[in-house]
Every structure is written in structure tokens, then in C-alpha cells.
Scaffold this motif. Structure first.
Motif, PDB file in Angstrom:
ATOM      1  N   PRO A   3       1.316   9.360 -11.622  1.00 43.39           N
ATOM      2  CA  PRO A   3       1.594   8.322 -10.626  1.00 43.39           C
ATOM      3  C   PRO A   3       0.580   7.196 -10.783  1.00 43.39           C
ATOM      4  O   PRO A   3      -0.530   7.399 -11.276  1.00 43.39           O
ATOM      5  CB  PRO A   3       1.418   9.045  -9.287  1.00 43.39           C
ATOM      6  CG  PRO A   3       0.558  10.220  -9.586  1.00 43.39           C
ATOM      7  CD  PRO A   3       0.814  10.584 -11.037  1.00 43.39           C
ATOM      8  N   PRO A   4       0.952   5.987 -10.371  1.00 40.71           N
ATOM      9  CA  PRO A   4      -0.015   4.882 -10.475  1.00 40.71           C
ATOM     10  C   PRO A   4      -1.226   5.149  -9.594  1.00 40.71           C
ATOM     11  O   PRO A   4      -1.113   5.813  -8.562  1.00 40.71           O
ATOM     12  CB  PRO A   4       0.770   3.659  -9.980  1.00 40.71           C
ATOM     13  CG  PRO A   4       1.908   4.216  -9.197  1.00 40.71           C
ATOM     14  CD  PRO A   4       2.191   5.590  -9.730  1.00 40.71           C
ATOM     15  N   PRO A   5      -2.396   4.664  -9.991  1.00 39.55           N
ATOM     16  CA  PRO A   5      -3.583   4.900  -9.170  1.00 39.55           C
ATOM     17  C   PRO A   5      -3.458   4.189  -7.823  1.00 39.55           C
ATOM     18  O   PRO A   5      -2.838   3.143  -7.712  1.00 39.55           O
ATOM     19  CB  PRO A   5      -4.730   4.298  -9.996  1.00 39.55           C
ATOM     20  CG  PRO A   5      -4.070   3.362 -10.949  1.00 39.55           C
ATOM     21  CD  PRO A   5      -2.673   3.863 -11.164  1.00 39.55           C
ATOM     22  N   ALA A   6      -4.045   4.803  -6.805  1.00 38.23           N
ATOM     23  CA  ALA A   6      -4.037   4.199  -5.468  1.00 38.23           C
ATOM     24  C   ALA A   6      -4.897   2.943  -5.466  1.00 38.23           C
ATOM     25  O   ALA A   6      -5.895   2.861  -6.179  1.00 38.23           O
ATOM     26  CB  ALA A   6      -4.571   5.199  -4.446  1.00 38.23           C
ATOM     27  N   GLN A   7      -4.480   1.968  -4.663  1.00 38.66           N
ATOM     28  CA  GLN A   7      -5.276   0.749  -4.544  1.00 38.66           C
ATOM     29  C   GLN A   7      -6.556   1.066  -3.780  1.00 38.66           C
ATOM     30  O   GLN A   7      -6.527   1.786  -2.795  1.00 38.66           O
ATOM     31  CB  GLN A   7      -4.517  -0.328  -3.769  1.00 38.66           C
ATOM     32  CG  GLN A   7      -3.373  -0.930  -4.494  1.00 38.66           C
ATOM     33  CD  GLN A   7      -2.050  -0.307  -4.067  1.00 38.66           C
ATOM     34  OE1 GLN A   7      -1.990   0.799  -3.559  1.00 38.66           O
ATOM     35  NE2 GLN A   7      -0.995  -1.023  -4.306  1.00 38.66           N
ATOM     36  N   PRO A   8      -7.678   0.519  -4.230  1.00 40.09           N
ATOM     37  CA  PRO A   8      -8.902   0.697  -3.448  1.00 40.09           C
ATOM     38  C   PRO A   8      -8.778  -0.059  -2.130  1.00 40.09           C
ATOM     39  O   PRO A   8      -8.254  -1.169  -2.097  1.00 40.09           O
ATOM     40  CB  PRO A   8      -9.989   0.093  -4.340  1.00 40.09           C
ATOM     41  CG  PRO A   8      -9.281  -0.746  -5.338  1.00 40.09           C
ATOM     42  CD  PRO A   8      -7.868  -0.255  -5.433  1.00 40.09           C
ATOM     43  N   THR A   9      -9.223   0.555  -1.058  1.00 39.54           N
ATOM     44  CA  THR A   9      -9.122  -0.076   0.259  1.00 39.54           C
ATOM     45  C   THR A   9     -10.489  -0.449   0.810  1.00 39.54           C
ATOM     46  O   THR A   9     -10.586  -0.928   1.930  1.00 39.54           O
ATOM     47  CB  THR A   9      -8.424   0.856   1.265  1.00 39.54           C
ATOM     48  OG1 THR A   9      -9.172   2.068   1.359  1.00 39.54           O
ATOM     49  CG2 THR A   9      -6.993   1.136   0.851  1.00 39.54           C
ATOM     50  N   GLU A  10     -11.550  -0.242   0.045  1.00 40.62           N
ATOM     51  CA  GLU A  10     -12.906  -0.469   0.546  1.00 40.62           C
ATOM     52  C   GLU A  10     -13.729  -1.260  -0.462  1.00 40.62           C
ATOM     53  O   GLU A  10     -13.559  -1.115  -1.664  1.00 40.62           O
ATOM     54  CB  GLU A  10     -13.584   0.878   0.816  1.00 40.62           C
ATOM     55  CG  GLU A  10     -14.964   0.763   1.413  1.00 40.62           C
ATOM     56  CD  GLU A  10     -15.574   2.117   1.721  1.00 40.62           C
ATOM     57  OE1 GLU A  10     -15.203   2.700   2.753  1.00 40.62           O
ATOM     58  OE2 GLU A  10     -16.381   2.596   0.919  1.00 40.62           O
ATOM     59  N   ALA A  11     -14.628  -2.078   0.079  1.00 38.59           N
ATOM     60  CA  ALA A  11     -15.609  -2.793  -0.740  1.00 38.59           C
ATOM     61  C   ALA A  11     -16.957  -2.683  -0.058  1.00 38.59           C
ATOM     62  O   ALA A  11     -17.039  -2.717   1.176  1.00 38.59           O
ATOM     63  CB  ALA A  11     -15.216  -4.261  -0.906  1.00 38.59           C
ATOM     64  N   ARG A  12     -18.013  -2.557  -0.851  1.00 37.57           N
ATOM     65  CA  ARG A  12     -19.381  -2.476  -0.328  1.00 37.57           C
ATOM     66  C   ARG A  12     -20.257  -3.457  -1.093  1.00 37.57           C
ATOM     67  O   ARG A  12     -20.219  -3.488  -2.316  1.00 37.57           O
ATOM     68  CB  ARG A  12     -19.949  -1.066  -0.469  1.00 37.57           C
ATOM     69  CG  ARG A  12     -19.262  -0.069   0.427  1.00 37.57           C
ATOM     70  CD  ARG A  12     -19.756   1.354   0.169  1.00 37.57           C
ATOM     71  NE  ARG A  12     -19.088   2.272   1.056  1.00 37.57           N
ATOM     72  CZ  ARG A  12     -19.668   2.845   2.107  1.00 37.57           C
ATOM     73  NH1 ARG A  12     -20.938   2.613   2.382  1.00 37.57           N
ATOM     74  NH2 ARG A  12     -18.989   3.670   2.882  1.00 37.57           N
ATOM     75  N   LEU A  13     -21.029  -4.225  -0.338  1.00 39.63           N
ATOM     76  CA  LEU A  13     -21.951  -5.194  -0.929  1.00 39.63           C
ATOM     77  C   LEU A  13     -23.339  -4.946  -0.363  1.00 39.63           C
ATOM     78  O   LEU A  13     -23.482  -4.542   0.791  1.00 39.63           O
ATOM     79  CB  LEU A  13     -21.525  -6.621  -0.589  1.00 39.63           C
ATOM     80  CG  LEU A  13     -20.085  -7.018  -0.925  1.00 39.63           C
ATOM     81  CD1 LEU A  13     -19.788  -8.402  -0.374  1.00 39.63           C
ATOM     82  CD2 LEU A  13     -19.875  -6.986  -2.416  1.00 39.63           C
TER      83      LEU A  13
END
Length: 130
Positions: A3-13
Motif C-alpha cells: 500500500p502507499p505510505p501514509a502521509q506524515p501528519t506532524e512536523a517538528r522544528l
């Protein structure tokens, strides 16, 4: 077939609070905090939708605790709701004292980001997985 990879829903800076980020009280300017939050929301929404995005709105940003010069700030943005072309992104700023390791959530807010097509018009985004 995978299956296609799940979209990332998080970002950290991560950012350090230097003197040019502070007000006369030695704490982070509210405008600087909002800029870091908007940047993280932009990255989270762009990665999730794989589209160009723009900020449509920021909602109820709560400045709960001051963030002081010399602290490390982790900005955490999460896509939490998706409409047809919009994404609601919750963002929090967590201040960390580098010497003690003490971490505190200081600021929270929600940003609404709109996905755009190559002509700059709103375009549909994938729904969040159930």
C-alpha cells in the motif's frame, strides 16, 4: 503490492531563543512565536497534502507561559482535521531549559491551511486515515 505510505501528519522544528527574538522583558516576542508556529503549520500541511499551501486563519493562540532568552523551543505541528481543501493544524511551542532538561508547553494554537493547485486555486486534499 505494497500500500502507499501514509502521509506524515506532524512536523517538528527546533529554535534557540536569542536576544534578537525577545522583547524588553527578555521573553520571546509574540510575533516571533506566531511566525515559528505558522512555519511549522505550513510544513506539516505541505507534507501531508503534497501541495503548495497558504495560511487562511489562525485560531485562539494561547500564550500560557513566557519563553525566555536562552531556552530551546520545540515547535510541534499536527494535522488534526481535513476538509475538502483545508487542513486544521494544531501547533504547540514547548520550551526546554538546556541545563536542567525541564520542558513546558508554553503556547498553543490552531492554524487553517488551504492547499493550492499550480494556478493558485484551492484543490482537494486527501482525507485523514480513520
Amino acid at each position: 503490492m505494497r500500500p502507499p505510505p501514509a502521509q506524515p501528519t506532524e512536523a517538528r522544528l527546533l529554535e534557540m531563543v536569542f536576544p534578537d527574538h525577545t522583547n524588553h522583558m527578555g521573553t520571546l516576542f509574540g510575533g516571533q512565536a506566531l511566525a515559528w508556529m505558522d512555519k511549522a503549520a505550513f510544513i506539516a500541511a505541505s507534507r501531508y497534502s503534497r501541495r503548495a499551501v497558504v495560511t487562511a486563519r489562525s485560531d485562539k493562540v494561547d500564550f500560557r507561559l513566557p519563553i525566555r532568552q536562552g531556552q530551546l523551543v520545540e515547535t510541534i505541528a499536527r494535522v488534526v482535521e481535513v476538509g475538502r481543501t483545508s487542513m486544521q493544524v494544531d501547533v504547540e511551542l514547548v520550551a526546554e531549559d538546556l541545563l536542567s532538561g525541564d520542558r513546558r508547553t508554553c503556547t498553543r494554537g490552531r492554524f487553517v491551511m488551504i492547499a493550492l493547485d499550480s494556478d493558485g486555486r484551492p484543490v482537494a486534499v486527501p482525507q485523514l486515515p480513520a
